[in-house]
Design an enzyme around this catalytic site. Structure first.
Site, mmCIF file in Angstrom:
data_model
loop_
_atom_site.group_PDB
_atom_site.id
_atom_site.type_symbol
_atom_site.label_atom_id
_atom_site.label_comp_id
_atom_site.label_asym_id
_atom_site.label_seq_id
_atom_site.Cartn_x
_atom_site.Cartn_y
_atom_site.Cartn_z
ATOM 1 N N TRP A 127 0.871 -1.186 0.000
ATOM 2 C CA TRP A 127 0.000 0.000 0.000
ATOM 3 C C TRP A 127 0.909 1.237 0.000
ATOM 4 O O TRP A 127 1.796 1.340 0.852
ATOM 5 C CB TRP A 127 -0.877 -0.036 1.257
ATOM 6 N N ASP A 208 -0.638 -5.954 9.043
ATOM 7 C CA ASP A 208 -1.658 -4.942 8.768
ATOM 8 C C ASP A 208 -2.885 -5.708 8.272
ATOM 9 O O ASP A 208 -2.837 -6.347 7.219
ATOM 10 C CB ASP A 208 -1.135 -3.970 7.700
ATOM 11 N N ALA A 210 -6.598 -5.058 7.258
ATOM 12 C CA ALA A 210 -7.569 -4.000 6.975
ATOM 13 C C ALA A 210 -8.823 -4.527 6.283
ATOM 14 O O ALA A 210 -9.767 -3.776 6.070
ATOM 15 C CB ALA A 210 -6.915 -2.921 6.105
ATOM 16 N N LYS A 243 -13.371 -0.927 6.490
ATOM 17 C CA LYS A 243 -13.999 -1.685 5.417
ATOM 18 C C LYS A 243 -15.032 -2.663 5.950
ATOM 19 O O LYS A 243 -16.167 -2.704 5.474
ATOM 20 C CB LYS A 243 -12.938 -2.429 4.603
#
Ligand code: LMR
Length: 394
Positions: A127, A208, A210, A243
């Site tokens: 990202w 991470d 997400a 999300k």
């Protein structure tokens, strides 16, 4: 003073959002920023969030501060959601943060504070904001191979070979599920091999996560993170609720610092609270409170999980439909990877020039590295995209 400021490099994702907004064509298709959209192109407020907001409005008596690490009930609920019983609760220090990005940022600052010599290994690609924040903080980064441009899967051999270059105290950033930007993910056997390499070298994983619930389901998507947490002496986990709860702008995330050494817990917890105080003081509460209400209420939780599962399945069928349409148009299976990728994104594997042609000639917006937000598609736009991909010659 201000005349000394220098223009900063534009964020590729946010820049594309702007260009899309300014494009007057009504046939334009937005496959840019990672925001879920339903078939009508709307990013809905989830039913359980609406219900929790309603209840909160009725019941909440004060907006006074909660705590520097947020409400412990939020941490408890999120730790349970992500880690289940992978590690004893006592091993996990946790603090609420402004979104997943806030958790990532606090994690990087914690790394810098604990070990200024630590390098952070990041997947190539990752990202873009991971790299941007690391560079901003002056943390040395090393990239490891990740994406195989031929197969559009993970270059696992290359990844392992590069990770063998870690030193004791280095941190390796991994995407818990639904890799952003590629959509290509490790299987659990591969995760175990990565963990062995890091443990052998004394490097620390940072996960991470997400997109839990967007790939193979809420439980399956957390398995790799649970494996990491239960197999290493120390790790960091940055989690986002943007999300899977659809509460993007509420900025709701959690940073966990996990140590098998329980005597480290109090200091880790104090450090997370201290870092919050330095950067923004108290973390936002609204989104965290809604998430806590949902996770702790059987009915709300069941409804949330159902709606999330519908979202996940709809993205899977969009993937399959796009892969099928491309198969039909090209008579080959070279786009089958689209159905195998997981999460919101797939890297198409088109050159920046072709991505540009897709935008200028067809009004199709994807990030320059050819990352597509699959949720930006619908039954009407899939044939248009497939035809355009074939036309420009991807
Ligand atoms: C994305 O990758 O598009 C999302 O995580 C949104 C963002 O902030 O970049």
């Amino acid at each position: 003073m201000f005349e000394k400021l220098k223009a900063q490099p534009a964020d590729k994702i946010l820049m594309l959002m702007q260009m899309y907004r300014e494009d007057p064509r009504d046939t334009k298709i937005d496959l840019g920023v990672g925001v879920y959209k339903n078939a009508e192109g709307v990013t809905p407020v989830m039913r359980a969030i609406k219900a929790a907001e309603h209840r909160l409005w009725e019941e909440q008596q004060t907006k006074a501060y909660v705590g520097l690490a947020g409400d412990p009930a939020f941490s408890d609920a999120m730790i349970q959601l992500i880690l289940a019983d992978a590690v004893p609760r006592n091993n996990v220090a946790a603090a609420a943060t402004p979104g997943g990005t806030g958790a990532v940022r606090q994690a990087f600052e914690l790394i810098q504070m604990a070990n200024p010599d630590a390098r952070v290994f990041v997947s190539n690609p990752t990202w873009p904001n991971h790299l941007s924040i690391l560079n901003y903080l002056g943390i040395e980064t090393v990239s490891y191979r990740y994406f195989d441009a031929e197969t559009r899967g993970v270059d696992f051999e290359g990844m392992l070979a590069d990770l063998k270059g870690v030193r004791r105290g280095d941190v390796v950033l991994l995407h818990g599920c639904c890799h952003n930007p590629t959509g290509a993910n490790l299987n659990l056997v591969e995760w175990a091999a990565v963990i062995d390499v890091l443990n052998a070298a004394g490097a620390i994983p940072m996960v991470d996560i997400a997109y839990q619930g967007f790939g193979d389901g809420l439980e399956a998507d957390a398995e790799a993170t649970r494996l990491v947490a239960s197999s290493v002496p120390e790790c960091l986990i940055a989690a986002s609720c943007s999300k899977n709860f659809g509460i993007y702008r509420e900025r709701t995330g959690l940073l966990m610092a996990i140590s098998q050494d329980t005597s480290a817990h109090a200091l880790n917890q104090d450090t997370l609270a201290f870092l919050n105080r330095q950067n923004f003081s108290f973390p936002p509460d609204h989104g965290a409170r809604l998430v806590t209400m949902i996770l702790n209420d059987a009915d709300l939780r069941a409804d949330w999980a159902r709606e999330l599962e519908d979202v996940r399945l709809s993205m899977l069928s969009l993937r399959q439909d796009l892969a099928d349409e491309l198969q039909r148009l090209t008579g080959s299976d070279r786009f089958a990877f689209l159905a195998q990728h997981r999460g919101m994104f797939s890297r198409l594997g088109a050159s920046p020039e072709l991505v540009e042609q897709l935008r200028t000639q067809h009004g199709i917006y994807m990030i320059g590295d050819s990352r597509m937000n699959i949720a930006g598609l619908n039954a009407k736009t899939i044939p248009i995209l497939a035809r355009a991909i074939v036309d420009v010659g991807v």
